[in-house]
Design an enzyme around this catalytic site. Structure first.
Site, PDB file in Angstrom:
ATOM      1  N   PHE A   1       6.762  -3.365   4.927  1.00 56.56           N
ATOM      2  CA  PHE A   1       6.214  -2.402   3.965  1.00 56.56           C
ATOM      3  C   PHE A   1       5.802  -1.087   4.628  1.00 56.56           C
ATOM      4  CE2 PHE A   1       5.151  -6.513   2.083  1.00 56.56           C
ATOM      5  CZ  PHE A   1       5.380  -6.334   0.735  1.00 56.56           C
ATOM      6  N   ALA A   2       5.415  -1.144   5.910  1.00 56.43           N
ATOM      7  CA  ALA A   2       4.745   0.007   6.536  1.00 56.43           C
ATOM      8  C   ALA A   2       5.573   1.277   6.378  1.00 56.43           C
ATOM      9  CB  ALA A   2       4.491  -0.272   8.013  1.00 56.43           C
TER      10      ALA A   2
ATOM     11  N   THR B   1      12.729   1.797  -2.036  1.00 54.58           N
ATOM     12  CA  THR B   1      12.262   2.437  -3.273  1.00 54.58           C
ATOM     13  C   THR B   1      13.436   2.942  -4.106  1.00 54.58           C
ATOM     14  OG1 THR B   1      11.194   4.479  -4.039  1.00 54.58           O
ATOM     15  CG2 THR B   1      11.910   4.488  -1.786  1.00 54.58           C
ATOM     16  N   ASP B   2      13.225   3.058  -5.411  1.00 55.45           N
ATOM     17  CA  ASP B   2      14.275   3.631  -6.279  1.00 55.45           C
ATOM     18  C   ASP B   2      14.487   5.114  -5.996  1.00 55.45           C
ATOM     19  OD1 ASP B   2      11.916   4.636  -7.397  1.00 55.45           O
ATOM     20  OD2 ASP B   2      12.358   3.991  -9.455  1.00 55.45           O
ATOM     21  N   GLU B   3      13.545   5.742  -5.270  1.00 56.54           N
ATOM     22  CA  GLU B   3      13.663   7.187  -5.027  1.00 56.54           C
ATOM     23  C   GLU B   3      14.862   7.531  -4.136  1.00 56.54           C
ATOM     24  OE1 GLU B   3       9.951   9.283  -4.497  1.00 56.54           O
ATOM     25  OE2 GLU B   3       8.857   7.665  -5.467  1.00 56.54           O
TER      26      GLU B   3
ATOM     27  N   TYR C   1      10.300  12.375   1.872  1.00 58.47           N
ATOM     28  CA  TYR C   1       9.929  10.945   1.806  1.00 58.47           C
ATOM     29  C   TYR C   1      11.145  10.099   1.467  1.00 58.47           C
ATOM     30  CZ  TYR C   1       8.522   6.623  -0.553  1.00 58.47           C
ATOM     31  OH  TYR C   1       8.434   5.315  -0.963  1.00 58.47           O
TER      32      TYR C   1
ATOM     33  N   ALA D   1      14.278  10.814   1.559  1.00 58.84           N
ATOM     34  CA  ALA D   1      15.342  10.926   2.565  1.00 58.84           C
ATOM     35  C   ALA D   1      15.054   9.999   3.749  1.00 58.84           C
ATOM     36  CB  ALA D   1      15.474  12.374   3.036  1.00 58.84           C
TER      37      ALA D   1
ATOM     38  N   LYS E   1      13.284   7.215   3.639  1.00 56.14           N
ATOM     39  CA  LYS E   1      13.474   5.827   3.188  1.00 56.14           C
ATOM     40  C   LYS E   1      14.973   5.505   3.097  1.00 56.14           C
ATOM     41  CE  LYS E   1      10.785   3.199   1.915  1.00 56.14           C
ATOM     42  NZ  LYS E   1      10.014   2.134   2.654  1.00 56.14           N
TER      43      LYS E   1
ATOM     44  N   PRO F   1      -4.994  16.723 -12.711  1.00 53.68           N
ATOM     45  CA  PRO F   1      -3.833  17.579 -12.453  1.00 53.68           C
ATOM     46  C   PRO F   1      -2.529  16.942 -12.903  1.00 53.68           C
ATOM     47  CG  PRO F   1      -4.585  16.536 -10.410  1.00 53.68           C
ATOM     48  CD  PRO F   1      -5.508  16.073 -11.494  1.00 53.68           C
TER      49      PRO F   1
HETATM   50  P1  NAD Z   1       0.666   2.764   1.280  1.00 56.41           P
HETATM   51  O1  NAD Z   1       0.756   4.185   1.737  1.00 56.41           O
HETATM   52  O2  NAD Z   1      -0.440   2.356   0.359  1.00 56.41           O
HETATM   53  O3  NAD Z   1       0.543   1.819   2.567  1.00 56.41           O
HETATM   54  C1  NAD Z   1       1.326   2.007   3.719  1.00 56.41           C
HETATM   55  C2  NAD Z   1       0.717   1.183   4.849  1.00 56.41           C
HETATM   56  O4  NAD Z   1       1.554   1.332   6.003  1.00 56.41           O
HETATM   57  C3  NAD Z   1      -0.688   1.637   5.250  1.00 56.41           C
HETATM   58  O5  NAD Z   1      -1.538   0.513   5.392  1.00 56.41           O
HETATM   59  C4  NAD Z   1      -0.477   2.342   6.596  1.00 56.41           C
HETATM   60  O6  NAD Z   1      -1.587   2.247   7.459  1.00 56.41           O
HETATM   61  C5  NAD Z   1       0.733   1.571   7.131  1.00 56.41           C
HETATM   62  N1  NAD Z   1       1.509   2.356   8.116  1.00 56.41           N
HETATM   63  C6  NAD Z   1       1.987   3.617   7.965  1.00 56.41           C
HETATM   64  N2  NAD Z   1       2.621   4.002   9.095  1.00 56.41           N
HETATM   65  C7  NAD Z   1       2.559   2.950   9.954  1.00 56.41           C
HETATM   66  C8  NAD Z   1       3.059   2.728  11.274  1.00 56.41           C
HETATM   67  N3  NAD Z   1       3.718   3.690  11.938  1.00 56.41           N
HETATM   68  N4  NAD Z   1       2.843   1.528  11.855  1.00 56.41           N
HETATM   69  C9  NAD Z   1       2.167   0.543  11.176  1.00 56.41           C
HETATM   70  N5  NAD Z   1       1.652   0.711   9.950  1.00 56.41           N
HETATM   71  C10 NAD Z   1       1.864   1.890   9.350  1.00 56.41           C
HETATM   72  O7  NAD Z   1       2.081   2.424   0.677  1.00 56.41           O
HETATM   73  P2  NAD Z   1       2.487   1.444  -0.527  1.00 56.41           P
HETATM   74  O8  NAD Z   1       2.413   2.185  -1.795  1.00 56.41           O
HETATM   75  O9  NAD Z   1       1.772   0.152  -0.362  1.00 56.41           O
HETATM   76  O10 NAD Z   1       4.033   1.234  -0.194  1.00 56.41           O
HETATM   77  C11 NAD Z   1       4.464   0.186   0.669  1.00 56.41           C
HETATM   78  C12 NAD Z   1       5.975   0.225   0.793  1.00 56.41           C
HETATM   79  O11 NAD Z   1       6.573   0.079  -0.500  1.00 56.41           O
HETATM   80  C13 NAD Z   1       6.516   1.531   1.363  1.00 56.41           C
HETATM   81  O12 NAD Z   1       7.576   1.225   2.238  1.00 56.41           O
HETATM   82  C14 NAD Z   1       7.019   2.296   0.146  1.00 56.41           C
HETATM   83  O13 NAD Z   1       8.089   3.149   0.475  1.00 56.41           O
HETATM   84  C15 NAD Z   1       7.475   1.149  -0.744  1.00 56.41           C
HETATM   85  N6  NAD Z   1       7.436   1.405  -2.200  1.00 56.41           N
HETATM   86  C16 NAD Z   1       6.279   1.864  -2.790  1.00 56.41           C
HETATM   87  C17 NAD Z   1       6.245   2.061  -4.168  1.00 56.41           C
HETATM   88  C18 NAD Z   1       4.983   2.525  -4.865  1.00 56.41           C
HETATM   89  O14 NAD Z   1       5.009   2.788  -6.068  1.00 56.41           O
HETATM   90  N7  NAD Z   1       3.839   2.611  -4.191  1.00 56.41           N
HETATM   91  C19 NAD Z   1       7.386   1.803  -4.935  1.00 56.41           C
HETATM   92  C20 NAD Z   1       8.538   1.336  -4.299  1.00 56.41           C
HETATM   93  C21 NAD Z   1       8.543   1.127  -2.935  1.00 56.41           C
HETATM   94  P1  TYD Z   2       3.260   9.661  -7.552  1.00 55.37           P
HETATM   95  O1  TYD Z   2       2.209   8.660  -7.941  1.00 55.37           O
HETATM   96  O2  TYD Z   2       2.977  10.598  -6.428  1.00 55.37           O
HETATM   97  O3  TYD Z   2       4.597   8.828  -7.306  1.00 55.37           O
HETATM   98  P2  TYD Z   2       6.132   9.372  -7.063  1.00 55.37           P
HETATM   99  O4  TYD Z   2       6.125  10.826  -6.863  1.00 55.37           O
HETATM  100  O5  TYD Z   2       6.510   8.635  -5.816  1.00 55.37           O
HETATM  101  O6  TYD Z   2       6.885   8.947  -8.274  1.00 55.37           O
HETATM  102  O7  TYD Z   2       3.601  10.543  -8.829  1.00 55.37           O
HETATM  103  C1  TYD Z   2       4.047   9.971 -10.039  1.00 55.37           C
HETATM  104  C2  TYD Z   2       4.419  11.087 -10.981  1.00 55.37           C
HETATM  105  O8  TYD Z   2       3.223  11.794 -11.335  1.00 55.37           O
HETATM  106  C3  TYD Z   2       5.339  12.129 -10.364  1.00 55.37           C
HETATM  107  O9  TYD Z   2       6.237  12.589 -11.370  1.00 55.37           O
HETATM  108  C4  TYD Z   2       4.402  13.255  -9.946  1.00 55.37           C
HETATM  109  C5  TYD Z   2       3.300  13.181 -10.964  1.00 55.37           C
HETATM  110  N1  TYD Z   2       1.947  13.571 -10.500  1.00 55.37           N
HETATM  111  C6  TYD Z   2       1.190  14.473 -11.258  1.00 55.37           C
HETATM  112  O10 TYD Z   2       1.626  14.979 -12.306  1.00 55.37           O
HETATM  113  N2  TYD Z   2      -0.064  14.780 -10.809  1.00 55.37           N
HETATM  114  C7  TYD Z   2      -0.584  14.265  -9.657  1.00 55.37           C
HETATM  115  O11 TYD Z   2      -1.739  14.623  -9.277  1.00 55.37           O
HETATM  116  C8  TYD Z   2       0.200  13.330  -8.905  1.00 55.37           C
HETATM  117  C9  TYD Z   2      -0.323  12.740  -7.632  1.00 55.37           C
HETATM  118  C10 TYD Z   2       1.465  13.000  -9.376  1.00 55.37           C
END
Ligand code: NAD
Ligand code: TYD
Length: 335
Positions: free
Chosen positions: A80-81, A124-126, A149, A151, A153, A204
């Site tokens: 996940f990191a 991620t779907d991104e 970001y 790119a 991933k 915002p």
């Molecule tokens: P997050 O930012 O909450 O957590 C990331 C964690 O990784 C943190 O605990 C951080 O300390 C750790 N980390 C970062 N760099 C590190 C390194 N160099 N070595 C060790 N640890 C490190 O992220 P999240 O939202 O929990 O996302 C987790 C994963 O899921 C990511 O890979 C993200 O791309 C993917 N993902 C997230 C979402 C979402 O909606 N949040 C959706 C799809 C995929």
């Molecule tokens: P975000 O939670 O940053 O996820 P991602 O960009 O990875 O999808 O943002 C979700 C959506 O919300 C995205 O279209 C950007 C928008 N957004 C705002 O409108 N205001 C905000 O303050 C933030 C953080 C995101």
């Protein structure tokens, strides 16, 4: 081993696995960046004695990672990191390359050297870029990332693909839509809006608020990852989504409605550069091949999530005030 287990999805995944699988023990490797918070896991060692331990370290530190793999003899890696926030990647992309690209390759190398039985890349779907008004991302959609970001991933996903084709490694890749739920860092849309609204602060909304995301409860994502880990086919990619599209402005209004707060808190602000218009996942492969489907309705998930943030004001207030970083200083800087 779980990497990034002190973050949002990783910490939820650790709880989910320890609760639902008695035969799995977990080592959580996390660097504790600004997004890593051990308070997400407080008390877990006591709750699951002998089944969980934490190691502080950087996945991009090769010698450290190799020593850890040698000592711990992991069976499986769930990765996940990452640096995970699009807005931060726009300000500075280099940390994303170090963690997401270099870090992934170092984990792949260690996994190969120490004959890991399964390696799962949490993507991620991104990576697919942006959709117009119609259509869905399938596993065959071309990779067209638009932010630093996404790119980074995508680069990581391609390294995982290469590890399969070149070295026949036992790898799996999941690509999920936007998650929401407990322990999400309050820089992301949903926890930011809930915490600001609770404090009667401005909310915002980027651009016209009409960008669309497909929201999935984090517990459904965790169960999907576990399903892919147990039943997925090596070398394959699995899309995970909630079939739950919302324009940002409607999410914000929904949260205000649950909280009973006024829409006058909403502020339309300058758009994010390169802002992807729409994400929507076709998750039929997960359903047809692995039998996974989301279990949360959005109504239940978002209501529970709002209630969780109301009940855990201390948790997000400590983050927003920066107080949680003092905890790490006390805990680690003396070591
Ligand atoms: P997050 O930012 O909450 O957590 C990331 C964690 O990784 C943190 O605990 C951080 O300390 C750790 N980390 C970062 N760099 C590190 C390194 N160099 N070595 C060790 N640890 C490190 O992220 P999240 O939202 O929990 O996302 C987790 C994963 O899921 C990511 O890979 C993200 O791309 C993917 N993902 C997230 C979402 C979402 O909606 N949040 C959706 C799809 C995929
Ligand atoms: P975000 O939670 O940053 O996820 P991602 O960009 O990875 O999808 O943002 C979700 C959506 O919300 C995205 O279209 C950007 C928008 N957004 C705002 O409108 N205001 C905000 O303050 C933030 C953080 C995101």
């Amino acid at each position: 081993m779980v990497t990034g287990g002190a973050g949002f999805i990783g910490s939820n995944f650790i709880y989910h696995v320890l609760k639902n699988r008695n035969d799995i023990n977990i080592c959580n490797l996390d660097k504790l960046t600004y997004a890593g918070n051990l308070e997400n896991l407080s008390g877990i060692e006591g709750q699951y004695p002998g089944r969980y331990h934490f190691v502080k370290g950087d996945i991009a530190d090769e010698s450290f990672v190799h020593t850890l793999f040698e000592t711990e003899q992991f069976d499986e890696v769930v990765h996940f990191a990452a640096e995970s926030h699009v807005d931060r990647s726009i300000h500075s992309a280099t940390p994303f390359i170090m963690a997401n690209v270099l870090g992934t390759q170092i984990l792949l190398d260690a996994s190969r050297k120490f004959a890991i039985k399964k390696y799962l890349q949490v993507s991620t779907d991104e990576v697919y870029g942006s959709l117009g008004e119609t259509g869905y991302f399938t596993e065959e959609t071309p990779l067209q990332p638009n932010s630093p970001y996404s790119a980074s991933k995508t680069a990581a996903d391609l390294l995982v693909r290469a590890a399969f084709h070149t070295h026949h490694m036992p790898v799996l890749t999941t690509r999920c839509s936007n998650n929401y739920g407990p322990f999400q860092f309050p820089e992301k849309l949903i926890p930011l809006i809930i915490s600001n609204a609770l404090a009667d602060k401005a909310l915002p909304v980027y651009g016209d608020g009409m960008n669309i995301r497909d929201w999935l409860h984090v517990t459904d994502h965790c169960e999907a990852i576990l399903t892919v880990l147990e039943k997925g086919k090596f070398g394959e990619v699995y899309n995970i989504g909630g079939n739950n599209e919302w324009a940002n402005i409607n999410i914000v209004k929904k949260i205000l409605e649950i909280l009973g707060k006024p829409e006058s808190l909403i502020r339309f602000v300058k758009d994010r550069p390169g802002h992807d218009q729409r994400y929507a996942i076709d998750a039929l492969k997960m359903k047809n091949e692995l039998g996974w489907e989301p279990s949360y309705t959005f109504e239940k998930g978002i209501t529970e999530t709002v209630e969780w943030y109301i009940g855990h004001k201390d948790w997000w207030e400590r983050i927003k005030s920066g107080a949680y970083t003092d905890y790490y200083k006390n805990q680690y800087e003396k070591n």
